[in-house]
Every structure is written in structure tokens, then in C-alpha cells.
Design a protein around this motif. Structure first.
Motif, PDB file in Angstrom:
ATOM      1  N   THR A 181      49.158  40.125   4.034  1.00 46.59           N
ATOM      2  CA  THR A 181      49.104  41.577   4.219  1.00 46.59           C
ATOM      3  C   THR A 181      48.108  42.249   3.292  1.00 46.59           C
ATOM      4  OG1 THR A 181      50.959  41.845   2.663  1.00 46.59           O
ATOM      5  CG2 THR A 181      51.506  41.665   5.013  1.00 46.59           C
ATOM      6  N   HIS A 182      47.457  41.478   2.412  1.00 47.71           N
ATOM      7  CA  HIS A 182      46.488  42.053   1.472  1.00 47.71           C
ATOM      8  C   HIS A 182      45.082  41.585   1.856  1.00 47.71           C
ATOM      9  CE1 HIS A 182      49.629  43.507  -1.238  1.00 47.71           C
ATOM     10  NE2 HIS A 182      50.236  42.355  -1.025  1.00 47.71           N
ATOM     11  N   PRO A 183      44.205  42.495   2.281  1.00 51.04           N
ATOM     12  CA  PRO A 183      42.853  42.094   2.702  1.00 51.04           C
ATOM     13  C   PRO A 183      42.093  41.312   1.646  1.00 51.04           C
ATOM     14  CG  PRO A 183      43.297  44.361   3.353  1.00 51.04           C
ATOM     15  CD  PRO A 183      44.441  43.939   2.482  1.00 51.04           C
ATOM     16  N   GLU A 184      42.213  41.725   0.367  1.00 51.30           N
ATOM     17  CA  GLU A 184      41.482  41.009  -0.679  1.00 51.30           C
ATOM     18  C   GLU A 184      42.041  39.601  -0.860  1.00 51.30           C
ATOM     19  OE1 GLU A 184      44.931  43.069  -2.682  1.00 51.30           O
ATOM     20  OE2 GLU A 184      43.471  43.549  -1.108  1.00 51.30           O
ATOM     21  N   GLY A 185      43.343  39.429  -0.633  1.00 48.66           N
ATOM     22  CA  GLY A 185      43.947  38.112  -0.717  1.00 48.66           C
ATOM     23  C   GLY A 185      43.490  37.211   0.422  1.00 48.66           C
ATOM     24  N   ILE A 186      43.395  37.760   1.611  1.00 50.92           N
ATOM     25  CA  ILE A 186      42.917  36.997   2.762  1.00 50.92           C
ATOM     26  C   ILE A 186      41.483  36.527   2.511  1.00 50.92           C
ATOM     27  CG2 ILE A 186      42.277  37.166   5.198  1.00 50.92           C
ATOM     28  CD1 ILE A 186      44.685  39.078   5.537  1.00 50.92           C
ATOM     29  N   THR A 187      40.657  37.421   1.968  1.00 48.47           N
ATOM     30  CA  THR A 187      39.284  37.056   1.637  1.00 48.47           C
ATOM     31  C   THR A 187      39.253  35.926   0.614  1.00 48.47           C
ATOM     32  OG1 THR A 187      38.481  39.296   2.091  1.00 48.47           O
ATOM     33  CG2 THR A 187      37.117  37.904   0.670  1.00 48.47           C
ATOM     34  N   ALA A 188      40.132  36.016  -0.384  1.00 47.68           N
ATOM     35  CA  ALA A 188      40.177  34.983  -1.426  1.00 47.68           C
ATOM     36  C   ALA A 188      40.601  33.636  -0.862  1.00 47.68           C
ATOM     37  CB  ALA A 188      41.125  35.411  -2.542  1.00 47.68           C
ATOM     38  N   VAL A 189      41.561  33.637   0.067  1.00 50.84           N
ATOM     39  CA  VAL A 189      41.980  32.386   0.706  1.00 50.84           C
ATOM     40  C   VAL A 189      40.805  31.753   1.439  1.00 50.84           C
ATOM     41  CG1 VAL A 189      43.423  31.393   2.520  1.00 50.84           C
ATOM     42  CG2 VAL A 189      44.417  33.014   0.895  1.00 50.84           C
ATOM     43  N   ARG A 190      40.084  32.558   2.185  1.00 49.48           N
ATOM     44  CA  ARG A 190      38.925  32.046   2.924  1.00 49.48           C
ATOM     45  C   ARG A 190      37.862  31.494   1.974  1.00 49.48           C
ATOM     46  NH1 ARG A 190      38.899  36.234   7.941  1.00 49.48           N
ATOM     47  NH2 ARG A 190      39.259  34.655   9.546  1.00 49.48           N
TER      48      ARG A 190
END
Length: 341
Positions: A181-190
Motif C-alpha cells: 500500500t506504500h508506493p515508495e515501498g513498492i518501488t524499493a521492492v522492485r
């Protein structure tokens, strides 16, 4: 500065009875270590524990009545390295958002051959690597044969390396899913996935129920405020659900065909949010160290729905912390603190 050799290791570790080597967050951040090295180090710690050569007592916990903070203290001994260590962990602001929380964790290592200190270090990176490595080992030992899909829930510290570690131990996974649910977290996972496996990408899912129904392996790493709560009825036969943080409903534990825990005692301390209406947790069918050692089976049939509880064992922190200490001291990192002078 004297040189002492830790038993069972080819490396020499400097130690002094009047000074302590302090390794900071930035010291450890620059150390290069492969995912396979981390997995092998953690696996070795489990095998030594299963052989009865290490000690991993139950952790101590302190939490105020209003639940705004939590503190842990863990003492252990690694029998293969002959290292004793104490780990402390303190998190403040559990009633607030992630950006307002404070978290401090430290590991102090002592050479049990010479009786001298090895190092004191920030344990943040150790935990961020150790925990997904354990999940990856759980997947290797407990996923159904031919598992091809994995779903990670959460994009915080533990979620960001979950997929690279899974691919390290279960390389045949061909569908990687992420619910966050956190855009910055999704980016970090990628970014982490691309850094370790540049030819792979992750599918961002919004229908959690559908994603869970398709997943052979689910790793729930989300924070306490997550809206995610996968129910047992959503899971397909043979699914493996690994709980690290939050994201699984209690039904996935209580209706599982088999329950595996890194430590049943620690599950009773830190897994109370998974208790039933009467405050009870089901019995654990097997702990994980004997599974790693081949003493007990992680999975008995391809159709079993397995729930695995991943709580940190201090012996794995000791093993990985000692590995980092070796690498750091070989590079001359850290500051000598005359703590006992």
C-alpha cells in the motif's frame, strides 16, 4: 591490539580485553555479501542448533500497557563459532505511522575461546537479511513440490528482500506477486529484485484474495496497520503461508494441516495476535531446526496447507553478525571504544 582466532573459523578476529570494536550502520552498509552467503550462514546456525551444540533461550519481552513500545532481549551461544552474544531490540511509536517510529537494535559478540569481546554492532542490516533468508529456507523445505508462484505481502524492511531470497532457494518460481500500500515501498521492492535478478519483475496485485488463491508460497511481512488479512479459505491445496509480520488472518494458522515454527516458545511470546477467541494457539507440529537437519519433515504431502511462523532466533543473528564482523574487521572498519578502561 592482539589477534585471536575464533574456533572453527579460518579468520582471525582482533579483540582486546580493554576495548570494544563498534560497528555502525554505515560501516555495515558498505559490506558486500551475497544472498547465497547469507542463506548458507543462517542454515549453518540452524544445523548447529539442531545438533545440540548451540543455545537459544526464550527471548525476554517488555511492553507497556498502552502498547506504544516493545523491547526484546536475547542471549545465545553459537557452538560452531564459539561465540556468545546479546541482542537488544527497542521499538517506540507502535501507535503511530511508520515514519514516526523509532527503532534501535544492537548485537554484542564475545569470543568464548579467549573470553574477549569481538564487536558491538547495529543489528538492523543483520535482521533485514536474516529474516528473509529464513523465509527462503522455510520455502525450500516446506513448499509443495513444483511450486511456481509466490506472493509477498508488505513492502517494508522485510518485504524488500523477500523475493530475491526466495529466488535464491526456490529458483523455479516463475510468477512473483506483491501486495503493498506504500508506493515508495513498492518501488524499493522492485529495485531490490532488479539489483539481484535483473531479468525478473514483480506483478503488483490489488485483489489480495485472488492472488492468495493462486500462490504456492505466501510471505506476510506487512506492518501492524496493514489492511491485508489472508483467510484460510482463500488458500489452495498445498499452499505454504509464512508469517513474518502481519498479513495473514488467524484462520491460516488454526486451520492449517501442519504448523512449523522456528521456535514454538517464541511463537507463544510474539504470536499472540494469531490466538483464537479464547486466547489459544495450536500446537506446533515441528520446529524448523530439525527440519533443516533432516530429522523431521517440513512437509508430509503435496496437498497439505502449511503455516510457518518465522520468528528470529538469536543464534542466526550471532552467525550472521559474526560473519559481518569478520568482513568488517578485515577491512579495518569500526571504532575502538575504551569501554572497560
Amino acid at each position: 591490539m592482539t589477534k585471536t582466532t575464533v574456533a572453527g573459523d579460518a579468520h582471525s578476529i582482533p579483540a582486546d580485553d580493554k576495548t570494544l570494536r563498534a560497528l555502525s550502520t554505515s560501516d555495515l552498509a558498505g559490506i558486500d555479501i551475497t544472498l547465497a552467503d547469507v542463506v548458507g550462514t543462517v542454515e549453518g546456525a540452524y544445523r548447529t542448533l539442531a545438533a545440540g551444540r548451540s543455545d537459544n533461550p526464550r527471548k525476554l519481552t517488555v511492553k507497556p500497557e498502552d502498547g506504544h513500545s516493545v523491547s526484546y532481549a536475547m542471549l545465545g551461544r553459537d557452538g560452531s563459532r564459539n561465540v556468545v552474544a546479546i541482542k537488544t531490540s527497542y521499538k517506540h511509536g507502535l501507535d503511530k505511522g511508520r515514519e514516526e517510529q523509532h527503532y534501535y537494535t544492537a548485537l554484542t559478540l564475545y569470543d568464548d575461546v579467549t573470553g574477549l569481546p569481538v564487536a558491538m554492532m547495529d543489528c538492523g542490516r543483520i535482521g533485514s537479511l536474516r529474516t528473509p533468508a529464513v523465509s527462503a529456507l522455510l520455502a525450500r523445505e516446506c513448499a509443495r513440490p513444483g511450486a511456481r508462484s509466490a506472493l509477498v505481502i508488505g513492502t517494508g524492511t522485510q518485504g524488500r528482500l523477500a523475493l530475491p531470497f526466495l529466488l535464491t532457494t526456490v529458483p523455479d518460481l516463475d510468477r512473483l506477486m506483491l501486495f503493498g500500500t506504500h508506493p515508495e515501498g513498492i518501488t524499493a521492492v522492485r529495485e531490490q529484485l532488479s539489483a539481484h535478478f535483473p531479468d525478473r519483475d514483480v506483478e503488483i496485485v490489488t485483489d489480495l484474495r485472488a492472488a492468495a488463491a493462486d500462490a504456492d508460497i505466501i510471505v506476510a511481512t506487512a506492518g501492524v496497520h496493514t489492511p491485508a488479512a489472508v483467510e484460510a479459505g482463500w488458500l489452495k491445496p498445498g499452499a505454504l503461508s509464512i508469517l513474518v509480520g502481519h498479513g495473514l488472518a488467524p484462520s491460516t494458522l488454526h486451520r492449517a494441516d501442519r504448523v512449523v515454527a522456528t521456535s514454538e516458545a517464541q511463537m507463544k511470546v510474539t504470536g499472540t495476535d494469531m490466538a483464537d477467541e479464547e486466547g489459544n494457539l495450536p500446537a506446533v507440529d515441528t520446529e524448523f531446526p530439525p527440519v533443516i537437519a533432516g530429522i523431521t519433515a517440513g512437509r508430509r504431502s503435496a496437498q497439505e496447507r502449511i503455516f510457518a511462523y518465522n520468528s528470529g532466533l538469536v543464534v542466526t543473528d550471532i552467525a550472521l553478525g559474526h560473519r559481518f564482523a569478520q568482513l568488517a574487521l578485515d577491512q579495518g572498519l569500526g571504532v575502538q571504544v575504551p569501554l572497560w578502561q
